[in-house]
Motif scaffolding. Structure first.
Motif, PDB file in Angstrom:
ATOM      1  N   PHE A  59      38.870  54.164  41.684  1.00 13.19           N
ATOM      2  CA  PHE A  59      39.436  53.305  42.721  1.00 13.19           C
ATOM      3  C   PHE A  59      40.598  53.956  43.477  1.00 13.19           C
ATOM      4  CE2 PHE A  59      38.105  49.234  40.237  1.00 13.19           C
ATOM      5  CZ  PHE A  59      36.797  49.404  40.672  1.00 13.19           C
ATOM      6  N   GLU A  60      40.962  55.198  43.083  1.00 15.79           N
ATOM      7  CA  GLU A  60      42.078  55.920  43.691  1.00 15.79           C
ATOM      8  C   GLU A  60      43.364  55.079  43.649  1.00 15.79           C
ATOM      9  OE1 GLU A  60      40.841  57.053  47.589  1.00 15.79           O
ATOM     10  OE2 GLU A  60      39.415  58.564  46.873  1.00 15.79           O
ATOM     11  N   LEU A  61      43.697  54.609  42.450  1.00 20.53           N
ATOM     12  CA  LEU A  61      44.863  53.751  42.259  1.00 20.53           C
ATOM     13  C   LEU A  61      46.122  54.595  42.096  1.00 20.53           C
ATOM     14  CD1 LEU A  61      43.368  51.211  39.676  1.00 20.53           C
ATOM     15  CD2 LEU A  61      43.558  50.922  42.151  1.00 20.53           C
ATOM     16  N   THR A  62      47.198  54.176  42.734  1.00 25.52           N
ATOM     17  CA  THR A  62      48.491  54.835  42.542  1.00 25.52           C
ATOM     18  C   THR A  62      49.058  54.445  41.180  1.00 25.52           C
ATOM     19  OG1 THR A  62      49.717  52.990  43.510  1.00 25.52           O
ATOM     20  CG2 THR A  62      48.920  54.715  45.015  1.00 25.52           C
ATOM     21  N   PRO A  63      50.006  55.209  40.637  1.00 25.49           N
ATOM     22  CA  PRO A  63      50.614  54.826  39.358  1.00 25.49           C
ATOM     23  C   PRO A  63      51.246  53.432  39.392  1.00 25.49           C
ATOM     24  CG  PRO A  63      51.119  57.103  39.854  1.00 25.49           C
ATOM     25  CD  PRO A  63      50.441  56.545  41.072  1.00 25.49           C
ATOM     26  N   SER A  64      51.898  53.068  40.516  1.00 25.87           N
ATOM     27  CA  SER A  64      52.517  51.746  40.593  1.00 25.87           C
ATOM     28  C   SER A  64      51.475  50.640  40.569  1.00 25.87           C
ATOM     29  CB  SER A  64      53.373  51.632  41.863  1.00 25.87           C
ATOM     30  OG  SER A  64      52.582  51.839  43.022  1.00 25.87           O
ATOM     31  N   MET A  65      50.341  50.860  41.217  1.00 25.87           N
ATOM     32  CA  MET A  65      49.264  49.867  41.200  1.00 25.87           C
ATOM     33  C   MET A  65      48.666  49.761  39.805  1.00 25.87           C
ATOM     34  SD  MET A  65      47.820  47.620  43.006  1.00 25.87           S
ATOM     35  CE  MET A  65      46.343  46.622  43.178  1.00 25.87           C
ATOM     36  N   GLN A  66      48.528  50.877  39.126  1.00 29.15           N
ATOM     37  CA  GLN A  66      48.037  50.842  37.747  1.00 29.15           C
ATOM     38  C   GLN A  66      48.969  49.999  36.876  1.00 29.15           C
ATOM     39  OE1 GLN A  66      46.886  54.732  36.057  1.00 29.15           O
ATOM     40  NE2 GLN A  66      46.955  55.527  38.149  1.00 29.15           N
ATOM     41  N   GLY A  67      50.283  50.209  37.056  1.00 33.21           N
ATOM     42  CA  GLY A  67      51.248  49.437  36.280  1.00 33.21           C
ATOM     43  C   GLY A  67      51.140  47.948  36.553  1.00 33.21           C
ATOM     44  N   LEU A  68      50.972  47.577  37.820  1.00 28.73           N
ATOM     45  CA  LEU A  68      50.822  46.159  38.168  1.00 28.73           C
ATOM     46  C   LEU A  68      49.581  45.557  37.530  1.00 28.73           C
ATOM     47  CD1 LEU A  68      51.807  46.103  41.955  1.00 28.73           C
ATOM     48  CD2 LEU A  68      53.004  44.950  40.079  1.00 28.73           C
ATOM     49  N   ILE A  69      48.479  46.285  37.577  1.00 24.73           N
ATOM     50  CA  ILE A  69      47.231  45.772  36.998  1.00 24.73           C
ATOM     51  C   ILE A  69      47.364  45.621  35.481  1.00 24.73           C
ATOM     52  CG2 ILE A  69      44.789  46.277  36.616  1.00 24.73           C
ATOM     53  CD1 ILE A  69      44.818  47.725  39.345  1.00 24.73           C
ATOM     54  N   LEU A  70      47.977  46.611  34.833  1.00 20.25           N
ATOM     55  CA  LEU A  70      48.131  46.551  33.374  1.00 20.25           C
ATOM     56  C   LEU A  70      49.040  45.401  32.943  1.00 20.25           C
ATOM     57  CD1 LEU A  70      48.437  50.362  32.591  1.00 20.25           C
ATOM     58  CD2 LEU A  70      46.606  48.838  31.812  1.00 20.25           C
ATOM     59  N   SER A  71      50.054  45.096  33.750  1.00 15.92           N
ATOM     60  CA  SER A  71      50.983  44.024  33.380  1.00 15.92           C
ATOM     61  C   SER A  71      50.500  42.647  33.817  1.00 15.92           C
ATOM     62  CB  SER A  71      52.364  44.284  33.993  1.00 15.92           C
ATOM     63  OG  SER A  71      52.305  44.172  35.409  1.00 15.92           O
ATOM     64  N   SER A  72      49.523  42.592  34.739  1.00 15.98           N
ATOM     65  CA  SER A  72      49.114  41.314  35.330  1.00 15.98           C
ATOM     66  C   SER A  72      48.551  40.350  34.292  1.00 15.98           C
ATOM     67  CB  SER A  72      48.087  41.549  36.439  1.00 15.98           C
ATOM     68  OG  SER A  72      46.916  42.173  35.926  1.00 15.98           O
ATOM     69  N   PHE A 107      35.425  36.134  32.474  1.00 18.46           N
ATOM     70  CA  PHE A 107      36.284  36.993  33.291  1.00 18.46           C
ATOM     71  C   PHE A 107      36.243  38.449  32.825  1.00 18.46           C
ATOM     72  CE2 PHE A 107      38.474  32.848  34.171  1.00 18.46           C
ATOM     73  CZ  PHE A 107      38.101  32.803  35.507  1.00 18.46           C
ATOM     74  N   GLN A 108      36.067  38.672  31.517  1.00 19.79           N
ATOM     75  CA  GLN A 108      35.909  40.040  31.030  1.00 19.79           C
ATOM     76  C   GLN A 108      34.616  40.638  31.594  1.00 19.79           C
ATOM     77  OE1 GLN A 108      37.846  42.032  29.387  1.00 19.79           O
ATOM     78  NE2 GLN A 108      36.460  43.681  28.819  1.00 19.79           N
ATOM     79  N   THR A 109      33.566  39.813  31.655  1.00 19.97           N
ATOM     80  CA  THR A 109      32.294  40.263  32.225  1.00 19.97           C
ATOM     81  C   THR A 109      32.429  40.534  33.719  1.00 19.97           C
ATOM     82  OG1 THR A 109      31.100  38.926  30.585  1.00 19.97           O
ATOM     83  CG2 THR A 109      29.847  39.717  32.478  1.00 19.97           C
ATOM     84  N   LEU A 110      33.125  39.634  34.435  1.00 22.48           N
ATOM     85  CA  LEU A 110      33.296  39.795  35.880  1.00 22.48           C
ATOM     86  C   LEU A 110      34.105  41.039  36.229  1.00 22.48           C
ATOM     87  CD1 LEU A 110      33.920  36.115  37.087  1.00 22.48           C
ATOM     88  CD2 LEU A 110      31.897  37.541  37.479  1.00 22.48           C
ATOM     89  N   ALA A 111      35.012  41.441  35.324  1.00 20.36           N
ATOM     90  CA  ALA A 111      35.801  42.654  35.579  1.00 20.36           C
ATOM     91  C   ALA A 111      34.901  43.872  35.745  1.00 20.36           C
ATOM     92  CB  ALA A 111      36.799  42.877  34.451  1.00 20.36           C
ATOM     93  N   ALA A 112      33.722  43.823  35.128  1.00 21.90           N
ATOM     94  CA  ALA A 112      32.790  44.947  35.251  1.00 21.90           C
ATOM     95  C   ALA A 112      32.277  45.114  36.675  1.00 21.90           C
ATOM     96  CB  ALA A 112      31.606  44.744  34.295  1.00 21.90           C
ATOM     97  N   PHE A 113      32.427  44.057  37.497  1.00 26.92           N
ATOM     98  CA  PHE A 113      31.926  44.105  38.872  1.00 26.92           C
ATOM     99  C   PHE A 113      33.051  44.270  39.889  1.00 26.92           C
ATOM    100  CE2 PHE A 113      28.916  41.711  36.291  1.00 26.92           C
ATOM    101  CZ  PHE A 113      27.716  42.328  36.596  1.00 26.92           C
ATOM    102  N   ALA A 114      34.247  44.627  39.410  1.00 30.37           N
ATOM    103  CA  ALA A 114      35.380  44.812  40.320  1.00 30.37           C
ATOM    104  C   ALA A 114      35.077  45.920  41.326  1.00 30.37           C
ATOM    105  CB  ALA A 114      36.641  45.150  39.531  1.00 30.37           C
ATOM    106  N   THR A 115      35.546  45.714  42.544  1.00 28.72           N
ATOM    107  CA  THR A 115      35.304  46.685  43.606  1.00 28.72           C
ATOM    108  C   THR A 115      36.564  47.466  43.997  1.00 28.72           C
ATOM    109  OG1 THR A 115      35.678  44.959  45.264  1.00 28.72           O
ATOM    110  CG2 THR A 115      33.395  45.353  44.557  1.00 28.72           C
ATOM    111  N   GLY A 116      37.697  47.101  43.415  1.00 29.73           N
ATOM    112  CA  GLY A 116      38.945  47.773  43.734  1.00 29.73           C
ATOM    113  C   GLY A 116      40.079  47.211  42.911  1.00 29.73           C
ATOM    114  N   GLY A 117      41.302  47.672  43.192  1.00 29.11           N
ATOM    115  CA  GLY A 117      42.449  47.267  42.408  1.00 29.11           C
ATOM    116  C   GLY A 117      42.733  45.777  42.457  1.00 29.11           C
ATOM    117  N   LEU A 118      42.606  45.153  43.634  1.00 30.88           N
ATOM    118  CA  LEU A 118      42.930  43.735  43.771  1.00 30.88           C
ATOM    119  C   LEU A 118      41.955  42.851  43.004  1.00 30.88           C
ATOM    120  CD1 LEU A 118      44.031  43.470  47.521  1.00 30.88           C
ATOM    121  CD2 LEU A 118      45.473  43.410  45.475  1.00 30.88           C
TER     122      LEU A 118
END
Length: 441
Positions: A59-72, A107-118
């Motif tokens: 997804f070409e995620l920046t480190p800050s975006m990775q941190g946001l996703i991990l903490s979300s 929601f764990q199953t739906l994560a498999a179909f994610a198209t990007g960071g958001l």
């Protein structure tokens, strides 16, 4: 409608004598299901951490975006602890566990179909919201299904699934990604497994032991031993306020938050400590993390069985629980003070494994809502307690990062964990457990 149960005493057709009926063991099957749910809960929770390097590249995620996703995940998880506790008291743990497990599997199953960071972040926030009621529900089932002499074992059987899930999650998810060549398929499989567990939980769990078709009268007697009114009936009675003494609530919040600082500190920064301070490579980090958290899972079980054993031997509940928890805190405090003095990396891992073994005696805290709160407020107090732990889990990665950035090295971090261990002991000593000898049998 509850199924009629055979009498506790019955005549033997062969001998014509009256023999005692053996108690069924449905209550332990209930907690085996809660244990399995806890393991899967943590596997689903850590799956993103394992897959993040692959996902970030895709997804070409920046480190800050990775941190946001991990903490979300923790945003909704923490915010919904108290509402989740209220729902448990209002509608019962069976409904809440069934629906929440089904939703988090979806929601764990739906994560498999994610198209990007958001979209991935949305799935993680939703996953945190759905997982929020699990531990408070387990605390409620502890009050409904276990007698006073068994609650410590029930509490740790549930909570030990946490470190075991962390230990197994990394191995399982990494293996699936490596073998299948896709993080999406790994997430999908994990989600489907969770949905299967939701069906099992809904099918087998009951809020009232008397309504479970497999429970006999001998087991009901064990569950309700020492109670003037069965807990399932007492839980329906109205209660004003929070239904718990202010001193005990303060102790629970301080002790649980401090304990969580240490546990989540090891979970989030432990691998970095092993790499940067001890020189382990990625394989060594994985093996060491597995050993440390597996020892934590075993320690959780040992602490619960020891506490119940001491109570059966006549030791007052307050003395038994506080003694074990104080030992837990003292071992952690001493270990974090000793670690900077150790030069050998393998000795450091052994000490961390020993620390995790004793630290997980803190699982005994999950017996406290059932012991200290009014029956109709057990779910709520469990949610409040888990909120304190969740906030500790949110804050500690940030604090450790700041300590490393401004003070350099891990000595200050280990000193901070030692302070948290001392506060864990202080919080535990505040809790008025001796009063439960009369109030909860």
């Amino acid at each position: 409608m509850a199924q009629a149960h055979p009498a506790v005493l019955h005549a033997s057709p062969a001998r014509g004598k009256t023999v005692a009926q053996k108690a069924s063991n449905v209550r332990w099957r209930i907690f085996a299901i809660i244990f399995a749910l806890t393991v899967i809960n943590l596997i689903d929770r850590v799956s993103l951490s394992i897959a993040m390097p692959t996902i970030a590249a895709e997804f070409e995620l920046t480190p800050s975006m990775q941190g946001l996703i991990l903490s979300s995940f923790f945003w909704a998880y923490a915010l919904l602890q108290i509402p989740g506790g209220w729902l448990i008291d209002r509608y019962g743990p069976r409904r809440v566990i069934g629906w929440s497990t089904g939703l988090w599997g979806m929601f764990q199953t739906l994560a498999a179909f994610a198209t990007g960071g958001l979209s991935l972040m949305f799935a993680r926030v939703a996953l945190g919201a759905a997982e929020a009621p699990l531990f408070p529900s387990g605390g409620k089932l502890n009050s409904l299904w276990l007698g006073s002499s068994e609650r410590s074992r029930g509490a740790v059987l549930m909570d030990c699934g946490g470190p075991l899930g962390v230990a197994l999650g990394g191995l399982i998810i990494a293996y699936l990604i490596a073998v299948l060549g896709s993080w999406r398929i790994a997430f999908f499989i994990a989600g489907i497994a969770t949905l299967a567990m939701a069906w099992l939980a809904w099918h087998y769990l009951r809020d009232n032991p008397a309504e479970h078709p497999a429970v006999n009268d001998a087991e009901l007697d064990k569950i309700n031993q020492g109670r003037a009114v069965p807990m399932a009936e007492a839980a329906l009675q109205a209660t004003k306020g929070l239904g718990i003494a202010a001193r005990s609530l303060t102790g629970i919040l301080l002790g649980r938050a401090s304990w969580a600082m240490v546990f989540f500190g090891l979970l989030t920064w432990g691998p970095s400590y092993l790499a940067q301070a001890r020189g382990f490579d990625i394989k060594g980090i994985g093996a060491a993390t597995f050993i440390i958290f597996l020892c934590g899972a075993v320690g959780s079980l040992v602490g619960g069985y020891l506490c119940d054993l001491l109570i059966r031997k006549g030791v007052r509940r307050g003395v038994a629980a506080k003694s074990l928890l104080s030992v837990s805190g003292l071992v952690a405090l001493g270990a974090f003070l000793l670690l900077p003095q150790l030069d050998d990396a393998f000795a450091a891992v052994a000490l961390l494994a020993l620390t995790a073994f004793f630290l997980m005696w803190g699982s005994l805290y999950w017996s406290f809502p059932a012991l200290l709160a009014a029956p109709s407020r057990v779910g709520l107090i469990g949610g409040v307690m888990n909120l304190a732990g969740s906030l500790g889990g949110i804050v500690v990665p940030i604090l450790v990062g700041l300590l490393l950035q401004h003070l350099g090295g891990y000595s200050a971090v280990l000193g901070f964990f030692a302070l948290c261990s001392a506060l864990f002991i202080a919080g535990t000593l505040l809790i008025a457990l001796d009063k439960t000898e009369v109030c909860h049998g």
